[in-house]
Scaffold this active site. Structure first.
Site, PDB file in Angstrom:
ATOM      1  N   LYS A   1      -8.259   1.285   3.524  1.00  0.00           N
ATOM      2  CA  LYS A   1      -6.003   1.219   3.302  1.00  0.00           C
ATOM      3  C   LYS A   1      -5.324   1.023   4.571  1.00  0.00           C
ATOM      4  O   LYS A   1      -6.074   1.936   5.399  1.00  0.00           O
ATOM      5  CB  LYS A   1      -6.408   2.486   2.012  1.00  0.00           C
ATOM      6  CG  LYS A   1      -4.905   2.564   1.160  1.00  0.00           C
ATOM      7  CD  LYS A   1      -5.425   1.587   0.476  1.00  0.00           C
ATOM      8  CE  LYS A   1      -4.078   0.828  -0.534  1.00  0.00           C
ATOM      9  NZ  LYS A   1      -4.211   1.011  -1.768  1.00  0.00           N
TER      10      LYS A   1
ATOM     11  N   ASP B   1       0.042  -3.608  -1.357  1.00  0.00           N
ATOM     12  CA  ASP B   1       0.241  -2.406  -2.393  1.00  0.00           C
ATOM     13  C   ASP B   1       1.401  -2.385  -1.974  1.00  0.00           C
ATOM     14  O   ASP B   1       2.550  -3.094  -2.035  1.00  0.00           O
ATOM     15  CB  ASP B   1      -1.206  -0.498  -1.628  1.00  0.00           C
ATOM     16  CG  ASP B   1      -0.715  -0.154  -2.403  1.00  0.00           C
ATOM     17  OD1 ASP B   1      -1.742   0.118  -3.103  1.00  0.00           O
ATOM     18  OD2 ASP B   1       0.016   0.436  -1.845  1.00  0.00           O
TER      19      ASP B   1
HETATM   20  P1  NDP Z   1       4.869  -1.754  -5.532  1.00  0.00           P
HETATM   21  O1  NDP Z   1       5.564  -2.147  -4.325  1.00  0.00           O
HETATM   22  O2  NDP Z   1       5.193  -3.932  -6.419  1.00  0.00           O
HETATM   23  O3  NDP Z   1       5.393  -1.305  -7.332  1.00  0.00           O
HETATM   24  C1  NDP Z   1       6.018  -0.195  -6.952  1.00  0.00           C
HETATM   25  C2  NDP Z   1       6.710  -0.105  -7.942  1.00  0.00           C
HETATM   26  O4  NDP Z   1       6.661   1.788  -8.175  1.00  0.00           O
HETATM   27  C3  NDP Z   1       8.190  -0.099  -7.638  1.00  0.00           C
HETATM   28  O5  NDP Z   1       9.137   0.208  -9.315  1.00  0.00           O
HETATM   29  C4  NDP Z   1       8.690   1.427  -7.129  1.00  0.00           C
HETATM   30  O6  NDP Z   1      10.382   1.343  -7.031  1.00  0.00           O
HETATM   31  C5  NDP Z   1       8.185   2.230  -7.925  1.00  0.00           C
HETATM   32  N1  NDP Z   1       8.271   3.579  -6.292  1.00  0.00           N
HETATM   33  C6  NDP Z   1       7.340   3.371  -5.841  1.00  0.00           C
HETATM   34  N2  NDP Z   1       7.390   5.060  -5.159  1.00  0.00           N
HETATM   35  C7  NDP Z   1       7.801   5.096  -5.585  1.00  0.00           C
HETATM   36  C8  NDP Z   1       7.812   6.596  -5.702  1.00  0.00           C
HETATM   37  N3  NDP Z   1       7.808   7.421  -4.086  1.00  0.00           N
HETATM   38  N4  NDP Z   1       8.367   7.206  -6.442  1.00  0.00           N
HETATM   39  C9  NDP Z   1       9.179   6.978  -7.813  1.00  0.00           C
HETATM   40  N5  NDP Z   1       9.018   5.339  -8.159  1.00  0.00           N
HETATM   41  C10 NDP Z   1       8.096   4.881  -6.768  1.00  0.00           C
HETATM   42  O7  NDP Z   1       3.751  -1.517  -5.803  1.00  0.00           O
HETATM   43  P2  NDP Z   1       2.374  -1.893  -7.223  1.00  0.00           P
HETATM   44  O8  NDP Z   1       3.096  -2.422  -8.522  1.00  0.00           O
HETATM   45  O9  NDP Z   1       1.557  -2.875  -6.239  1.00  0.00           O
HETATM   46  O10 NDP Z   1       1.993  -0.348  -6.716  1.00  0.00           O
HETATM   47  C11 NDP Z   1       2.060   0.820  -7.771  1.00  0.00           C
HETATM   48  C12 NDP Z   1       0.876   2.068  -7.641  1.00  0.00           C
HETATM   49  O11 NDP Z   1      -0.302   0.984  -8.158  1.00  0.00           O
HETATM   50  C13 NDP Z   1       0.490   2.304  -6.364  1.00  0.00           C
HETATM   51  O12 NDP Z   1       0.045   3.520  -6.086  1.00  0.00           O
HETATM   52  C14 NDP Z   1      -0.948   1.026  -5.452  1.00  0.00           C
HETATM   53  O13 NDP Z   1      -1.385   1.875  -4.765  1.00  0.00           O
HETATM   54  C15 NDP Z   1      -1.517   1.342  -7.496  1.00  0.00           C
HETATM   55  N6  NDP Z   1      -2.247  -0.008  -6.952  1.00  0.00           N
HETATM   56  C16 NDP Z   1      -1.583  -1.078  -6.655  1.00  0.00           C
HETATM   57  C17 NDP Z   1      -2.743  -2.501  -6.657  1.00  0.00           C
HETATM   58  C18 NDP Z   1      -2.300  -3.874  -5.974  1.00  0.00           C
HETATM   59  O14 NDP Z   1      -2.959  -4.435  -7.005  1.00  0.00           O
HETATM   60  N7  NDP Z   1      -1.124  -3.635  -5.932  1.00  0.00           N
HETATM   61  C19 NDP Z   1      -3.965  -1.930  -7.185  1.00  0.00           C
HETATM   62  C20 NDP Z   1      -4.656  -1.079  -7.141  1.00  0.00           C
HETATM   63  C21 NDP Z   1      -3.402   0.445  -7.119  1.00  0.00           C
HETATM   64  P3  NDP Z   1      11.102   0.355  -6.510  1.00  0.00           P
HETATM   65  O15 NDP Z   1      11.554  -0.356  -6.625  1.00  0.00           O
HETATM   66  O16 NDP Z   1      12.563   1.594  -6.641  1.00  0.00           O
HETATM   67  O17 NDP Z   1      10.947   0.711  -5.315  1.00  0.00           O
END
Ligand code: NDP
Length: 449
Positions: free
Chosen positions: A129, A169
């Site tokens: 990571k 991510d």
């Molecule tokens: P994105 O950046 O696309 O989206 C993240 C979302 O979560 C946004 O809506 C963001 O809001 C919100 N967010 C981020 N940080 C916080 C916080 N501290 N408190 C509240 N809301 C928050 O990320 P992903 O969708 O790619 O990833 C989301 C999760 O999924 C993570 O835990 C990641 O590790 C996991 N994941 C992702 C994968 C992937 O393929 N992308 C694979 C496996 C796991 P805002 O728009 O306001 O920033």
């Protein structure tokens, strides 16, 4: 809380002594060690040859300076990380996160979890990571490009198609991968699959964008059919976040006939009892990079509420946290249970706090830890690596079939391990044991390295 078994407790103490200031890593480790208690009792040979002592220590942890110029020509400095945790199963593989909360504890917990998640997919990939405390929100495209190029000007020497293959991510989507990969190719004078999540036109795989969210729903379908003779059809669902994972989980859940009524971002959450308008949400969050509050002002009948955690007070059958770690607290878990939720599947990594997980496991609620539930993203990344290595490009249908089959296999691996070690239906224990067993066998086979 510490593991009851003396040896597992010693491993936990060892990790805390070495890294006293890494609470997220301690939390992820504790979850694994508690789940391994039946392994120590039934198959102690799996933990011989210092397997656990070696597993808790990353093979390599790289930290570096990332200097870049903002739109005013001012110099900015961020910190970059890559943790290459375990390569027993294959090249290091895991995403990059750009978010102000990123630190070495977050990266270490994510890399540790990734090792077992990748093992569960059945593909030959190790765990890694990385990321930075850089915040892409509010930055211009040129600023993001400048940052990504500087980040890659150090990372390129540590990665490669057979060495370490990063992906996206939080905060690292299609735009960031493009800038990062472009710089990698320029510096290396080579075009190879050293990153996944690439554009379709540049060696990317069909379905990679959708993979994590779709995979989450495929797992839910396998689980509800296998353990409850049910499905997502007709279920009321809450999906937190509105980024990559959340958006495509919403889309697939709706395709399965579920009613998704709430979503969120880091500012607050929306409720839309008529069902989220997916195209509108995508337009606001993915295309316009806007705030979720705008959804309520554009969609009649929808409401917006400040703050993230309130989303878990909305009654639902199934909860899919898809935003970030520790987003479901003990209190939120209690609300979900009181409101009659039947299943909680972690789309985000380590969505639930340790206390929340303990509470959920006392209830007849199906709980799926992230290492199983959100493995669809890395699984399709693994398929992208296979396509790149064979200079091939597979159809959407082929990749989708393979994703469904992988998620179904992960469900069965977890359940089989849970049954074998005396905890039927316990997907927390099953996922951790199944993920661990494969890595530990590979490490033992390769000797003490
Ligand atoms: P994105 O950046 O696309 O989206 C993240 C979302 O979560 C946004 O809506 C963001 O809001 C919100 N967010 C981020 N940080 C916080 C916080 N501290 N408190 C509240 N809301 C928050 O990320 P992903 O969708 O790619 O990833 C989301 C999760 O999924 C993570 O835990 C990641 O590790 C996991 N994941 C992702 C994968 C992937 O393929 N992308 C694979 C496996 C796991 P805002 O728009 O306001 O920033």
């Amino acid at each position: 809380m510490t593991p009851e078994n003396d040896y597992l407790s010693h491993i936990y103490d060892l990790a805390k002594q070495r890294d006293p200031h890494k609470p997220e890593f301690h939390q992820a480790l504790l979850e694994l060690l508690i789940a391994l208690t039946p392994v120590i009792e039934k198959t102690p040979s799996l933990c011989k040859r210092g397997i656990l002592e070696r597993l808790i220590e990353p093979e390599r942890l790289i930290q570096f300076r990332v200097a870049w110029r903002d739109r005013d020509g001012e110099t900015r400095v961020n910190r970059g990380y890559r943790v290459q945790f375990n390569s027993a199963l294959g090249p290091y593989k895991g995403g990059l996160r750009f978010h102000p909360t990123v630190n070495s504890s977050i990266i270490k917990f994510l890399g540790f979890e990734q090792t077992f998640k990748n093992s569960l997919t059945g593909l030959p990939i190790g765990g890694a990571k990385g990321g930075s405390d850089f915040d892409p929100r509010g930055k211009t495209d040129n600023e993001v490009m400048s940052f990504c190029q500087s980040f890659m000007s150090e990372l390129f020497r540590h990665i490669g198609a057979s060495t370490d293959v990063p992906a996206g991510d939080i905060g690292v989507g299609n735009r960031e991968i493009g800038y990062l990969y472009g710089e990698y190719c320029r510096l290396m004078n080579i075009s190879e699959g050293a990153m996944t999540g690439k554009g379709i036109f540049a060696g990317g795989s069909m379905l990679r964008t959708e993979a994590t969210g779709y995979g989450l729903c495929y797992f839910a379908e396998s689980m509800l059919a296998g353990l409850r003779n049910g499905s997502l059809k007709g279920k009321t669902i809450i999906i937190s976040g509105s980024g990559n994972v959340a958006l495509y989980a919403i889309k697939k859940a709706q395709a399965f006939g579920a009613r998704v009524i709430a979503a969120s971002d880091s500012g607050g959450y929306i409720i839309d009892e008529s069902g989220i308008d997916w195209a509108l949400l995508r337009q606001i969050k993915e295309r316009e990079r806007g705030r979720i509050s705008e959804y309520a002002s554009r969609k009649p009948g929808a409401s917006y509420h400040e703050g993230c955690s309130g989303i878990w007070s909305v009654p639902c059958d199934v909860a899919m946290p898809c935003a970030t770690q520790n987003e479901i607290s003990l209190e939120s878990a209690q609300q979900l249970i009181n409101n009659g939720a039947v299943a909680i599947l972690e789309g985000s990594n380590m969505s639930c706090t340790f206390d929340a997980v303990q509470l959920i496991m006392e209830e007849p609620v199906l709980y799926v830890p992230a290492k199983a539930a959100n493995a669809g993203g890395v699984a399709v990344s693994g398929l992208e690596m296979a396509q790149n290595a064979g200079h091939a490009s597979w159809s959407y249908e082929k990749v989708d079939d393979m994703l469904q089959s992988i998620m179904n296999s992960i469900f069965h691996r977890c359940i089989d391990a849970a049954v074998e070690y005396g905890h039927p239906e316990n997907l927390l224990i099953g996922a951790n044991i199944a993920g661990f067993v494969k890595v530990s066998k590979a490490m033992a086979w390769q000797g003490v390295v």
